[in-house]
Enzyme design. Structure first.
Site, PDB file in Angstrom:
ATOM      1  N   ALA A 124      10.035 -53.032   9.554  1.00 55.92           N
ATOM      2  CA  ALA A 124      11.095 -53.701  10.308  1.00 55.92           C
ATOM      3  C   ALA A 124      12.377 -53.816   9.494  1.00 55.92           C
ATOM      4  O   ALA A 124      13.484 -53.596  10.008  1.00 55.92           O
ATOM      5  CB  ALA A 124      10.621 -55.087  10.745  1.00 55.92           C
ATOM      6  N   GLY A 145       3.974 -51.060   5.218  1.00 54.44           N
ATOM      7  CA  GLY A 145       3.662 -52.391   5.694  1.00 54.44           C
ATOM      8  C   GLY A 145       4.539 -52.772   6.871  1.00 54.44           C
ATOM      9  O   GLY A 145       5.567 -52.148   7.143  1.00 54.44           O
ATOM     10  N   CYS A 146       4.137 -53.833   7.566  1.00 54.53           N
ATOM     11  CA  CYS A 146       4.864 -54.242   8.769  1.00 54.53           C
ATOM     12  C   CYS A 146       6.250 -54.789   8.444  1.00 54.53           C
ATOM     13  O   CYS A 146       7.247 -54.392   9.072  1.00 54.53           O
ATOM     14  CB  CYS A 146       4.045 -55.268   9.550  1.00 54.53           C
ATOM     15  SG  CYS A 146       3.406 -56.653   8.560  1.00 54.53           S
ATOM     16  N   TYR A 147       6.351 -55.671   7.466  1.00 50.62           N
ATOM     17  CA  TYR A 147       7.667 -56.193   7.085  1.00 50.62           C
ATOM     18  C   TYR A 147       8.586 -55.084   6.553  1.00 50.62           C
ATOM     19  O   TYR A 147       9.757 -55.016   6.944  1.00 50.62           O
ATOM     20  CB  TYR A 147       7.531 -57.289   6.028  1.00 50.62           C
ATOM     21  CG  TYR A 147       7.083 -58.640   6.528  1.00 50.62           C
ATOM     22  CD1 TYR A 147       7.739 -59.283   7.575  1.00 50.62           C
ATOM     23  CD2 TYR A 147       6.025 -59.308   5.923  1.00 50.62           C
ATOM     24  CE1 TYR A 147       7.342 -60.543   8.008  1.00 50.62           C
ATOM     25  CE2 TYR A 147       5.620 -60.566   6.341  1.00 50.62           C
ATOM     26  CZ  TYR A 147       6.280 -61.180   7.391  1.00 50.62           C
ATOM     27  OH  TYR A 147       5.889 -62.438   7.811  1.00 50.62           O
TER      28      TYR A 147
END
Length: 342
Positions: free
Chosen positions: A150, A145-147
């Site tokens: 990061a 996932g994106c979160y």
């Protein structure tokens, strides 16, 4: 062009960004493009920014069964990938941009997403210390996932290096609206979002177990993570501020040098010069991760800030990076670390 790819869920934001990247890939031919809700529509009606796909029409995902593509990308809503993957031949490589196969613990999946767990695939974050060989050897890869992307790229080096306590990690991350997908909802209307910041799913966001899973593997023990996501008034981008209680002897130089050493030679991760902090706009359109870290002596906490494009390194770019590894192609093929400005 020796590699044929197919895409399911090609009409969404992640699917559209993936098509843009695939068009620039020197070794790839784009095969079937499936999008159930848009089946029969011209691709350029949904994605007018992709004129090179003029004349192509979306098909139904059922058309992918028995495909002869070398790799299939699944860019479907969470909970829909497993059913499509089950129709694909075992010989076909699959990269799933959805959440269906990211989590190891079935109970964690049920709590986060509901329904039955579809099984665990190789986790596709190449910059993790253990990941590249696993990805290259796999025919089924779950794109993070994106979160979690990061956050993990900020905290993993500090956990591996023993600079922060695993029991006290705090993440606050702001994301653009495209992270919620293309479906129309009132809270994502321009008039609702512009000029506003708001936290959402505080303490309950579905990405927290994924973050915990990755950071726990890095730490060699179960970590505790407080995660607060924030909806930001921009189309794309994530800025994650991650902190942890520092272990004795940790200082700003140690944090910075640990990050710099961890990502030395990485084509897509940029540890910025001391004192320069990441901007989401600087990563727009690329597969880049911009990282900076320091130490706050007042609180005794190490701080890492990371910026990514949630549709790039947070989704489509990372999927293509993993596909390159799975196919034995140069890892950077069709990708760039350069952003678009202004």
């Amino acid at each position: 062009m020796g590699v044929t790819v197919a895409v399911a869920g090609a009409s969404g934001y992640g699917g559209g960004e993936l098509l843009r990247l695939l068009l620039a890939h020197p070794e790839i031919k784009i095969g079937a493009l499936a999008a159930n809700a848009s089946a029969g529509l011209p691709v350029t009606e949904v994605h007018p920014h992709l004129p090179d796909l003029e004349g192509r029409v979306f098909t139904d995902a059922a058309a992918l069964a028995g495909t002869d593509a070398d790799i299939v990308f699944l860019a479907l809503p969470h909970g829909q990938s497993a059913a499509v993957a089950a129709t694909l031949p075992d010989t076909v490589r699959v990269a799933d941009l959805g959440a269906d196969h990211r989590l190891v613990d079935p109970e964690a999946w049920r709590r986060a997403y509901g329904g039955e767990h579809a099984g665990t695939w190789t986790y596709g974050l190449p910059e993790l210390p253990w990941a590249r060989a696993e990805i290259a050897a796999s025919r089924r890869v779950a794109i993070p996932g994106c979160y979690p992307t990061a956050t993990s790229l900020g905290l993993v080096p500090l956990l591996v290096g023993g600079l922060v306590e695993p029991a006290d990690l705090v993440v606050v991350a702001a994301s653009g609206t495209s992270g919620a997908g293309r479906s129309a909802t009132v809270n994502l209307l321009g008039s609702e979002v512009m000029g506003d910041l708001t936290a959402y799913k505080v303490g309950t966001h579905q990405h927290r177990p994924e973050i915990t899973q990755t950071l726990s593997r890095a730490a060699g023990m179960t970590v505790t993570v407080s995660f607060t996501p924030v909806l930001a008034p921009l189309p794309r981008g994530i800025l994650a501020t991650s902190t942890g209680r520092a272990t004795p002897g940790t200082d700003a130089d140690a944090v910075y040098e640990t990050l710099r050493a961890a990502y030395a030679g990485e084509p897509f991760v940029r540890v910025l010069p001391p004192g320069r902090w990441p901007h989401t706009a600087a990563t727009l359109g690329g597969n880049a991760v911009h990282v900076q870290g320091t130490f706050d002596p007042e609180t005794g906490r190490a701080i890492v800030v990371t910026a990514i494009d949630n549709l790039g390194k947070g989704a489509a770019g990372q999927a293509l990076q993993c596909a390159n590894l799975m196919l034995g192609l140069p890892e950077t093929a069709g990708l760039t670390a350069q952003g678009i400005a202004p």
